[in-house]
Design an enzyme around this catalytic site. Structure first.
Site, short mmCIF file in Angstrom:
data_model
loop_
_atom_site.label_atom_id
_atom_site.label_comp_id
_atom_site.label_asym_id
_atom_site.label_seq_id
_atom_site.Cartn_x
_atom_site.Cartn_y
_atom_site.Cartn_z
N LYS A 139 21.34 -2.66 -25.57
CA LYS A 139 22.22 -3.22 -26.69
C LYS A 139 23.33 -3.65 -26.36
O LYS A 139 23.92 -4.50 -27.23
CB LYS A 139 22.72 -1.42 -27.11
CG LYS A 139 21.34 -0.66 -27.54
CD LYS A 139 20.73 -1.36 -28.96
CE LYS A 139 19.67 -0.42 -29.44
NZ LYS A 139 18.92 -1.12 -30.71
N TYR A 158 18.87 1.44 -22.24
CA TYR A 158 19.21 1.50 -23.50
C TYR A 158 20.56 0.82 -23.36
O TYR A 158 20.84 -0.22 -24.54
CB TYR A 158 19.24 2.74 -23.84
CG TYR A 158 19.91 2.99 -25.39
CD1 TYR A 158 18.47 2.58 -26.48
CD2 TYR A 158 21.11 3.18 -25.96
CE1 TYR A 158 18.90 2.66 -27.85
CE2 TYR A 158 21.15 3.16 -27.16
CZ TYR A 158 20.13 2.98 -28.18
OH TYR A 158 20.69 3.06 -29.57
N SER A 186 24.25 -0.65 -30.77
CA SER A 186 25.01 0.82 -30.65
C SER A 186 26.07 0.81 -30.00
O SER A 186 26.59 -0.25 -29.48
CB SER A 186 23.77 1.45 -29.77
OG SER A 186 24.29 2.64 -29.30
N ALA A 190 22.03 -1.31 -21.22
CA ALA A 190 21.63 -2.81 -20.96
C ALA A 190 21.33 -3.54 -22.26
O ALA A 190 21.82 -4.67 -22.54
CB ALA A 190 20.98 -2.71 -19.83
#
Length: 265
Positions: free
Chosen positions: A164, A160, A147, A162
């Site tokens: 990605k 999220y 992402s 961390a």
């Protein structure tokens, strides 16, 4: 864009809908036999059945990427059925619900644990199960869906961000380790993408209260979210025979998000 994937077998996680479904369908449209895997086996089976036909038929398997033993069993069965795995797309993942968006001192521990288990450890476990099959072939492509938030963090989504960011550097580490075996490992970092889940999230009461839709679009130079097909086109490029000298790369497909600030200050 058309490439030649005839004779190749691709396994895609989270392939029942959204980005995963678009990637799986696009690989099928370019000649690959696709193994559609998802927690929702009914939707995965429907996706496999309605995809562009191939001579041997596409396959569908239930896969829970949060369960290591289930991953190992599913990959073993899928590889035995298909005979090989040439392309792996680690797409399955979850996002942070609007109601859980809090500073780290208030961020729900349960959400942190769940997201790391699915979004990061799931990539590790599925890759670990597939790699021996690719090593035996002396070839393979692994594409990890990360992402833009793994490259440029956003507030109130610590788990999220961390997870990605972990996928980004896991991709690079895997590329270094697996290059001697002829396995190329790359990633894609999508920006905002108009999946059904994204539309639901952006339209829920908390998101509307925070005016998230307008705020997100104001940060994207192209002024719109991506379509799932635009993300799938990137995966097709990385899976293509022509991309034979690309490994360890993470490709942002983000409408310019990571290029810099689109807003005036």
């Amino acid at each position: 864009m058309q490439v030649g994937l005839q004779g190749k077998v691709a396994l895609v996680t989270g392939a029942a809908q959204g980005i995963g479904r678009s990637i799986a369908d696009t690989l099928a449209q370019n000649g690959a036999r696709v193994i559609y895997t998802d927690l929702d086996i009914d939707r995965a089976a429907d996706a496999a059945r309605t995809s562009v036909p191939c001579e041997k038929g596409h396959l569908a398997f239930a896969m829970d990427v949060s369960d290591g033993r289930h991953i190992d069993a599913t990959v073993a069965e899928a590889a035995a059925t298909a005979g090989r795995i040439d392309i792996l797309v680690n797409n399955a993942g979850i996002g942070v619900r609007a109601a859980d968006r809090k500073t780290i001192d208030e961020f729900p521990i349960e959400t942190w644990d769940e997201m790391l288990r699915i979004d990061l450890t799931g990539v590790f476990r599925v890759s670990r199960a597939v790699i021996p099959h690719m090593k035996s072939q002396r070839s393979g492509r692994i594409i990890n869906i990360a992402s833009v938030l793994g490259l440029v963090p956003m507030r109130l989504q610590s788990s999220y961000v961390a997870a990605k960011a972990g996928v980004v550097n896991l991709t690079r580490s895997m590329a270094i380790e697996l290059a001697p075996h002829g396995i190329l490992v790359n990633g894609i970092a999508p920006g905002s993408t108009a999946t059904e889940g994204w539309k639901h999230w952006i339209g829920d009461a908390k998101s509307e209260e925070l005016d998230l839709h307008a705020r997100l679009l104001s940060h994207i130079p192209l002024g719109r979210p991506a379509s799932t097909q635009e993300i799938a086109n990137g995966a097709l490029f990385l899976a293509a025979p022509e991309s034979s000298y690309i490994t360890g790369h993470v490709l942002p497909i983000d409408g310019g998000w990571t290029a810099g600030f689109a807003r005036d200050f």
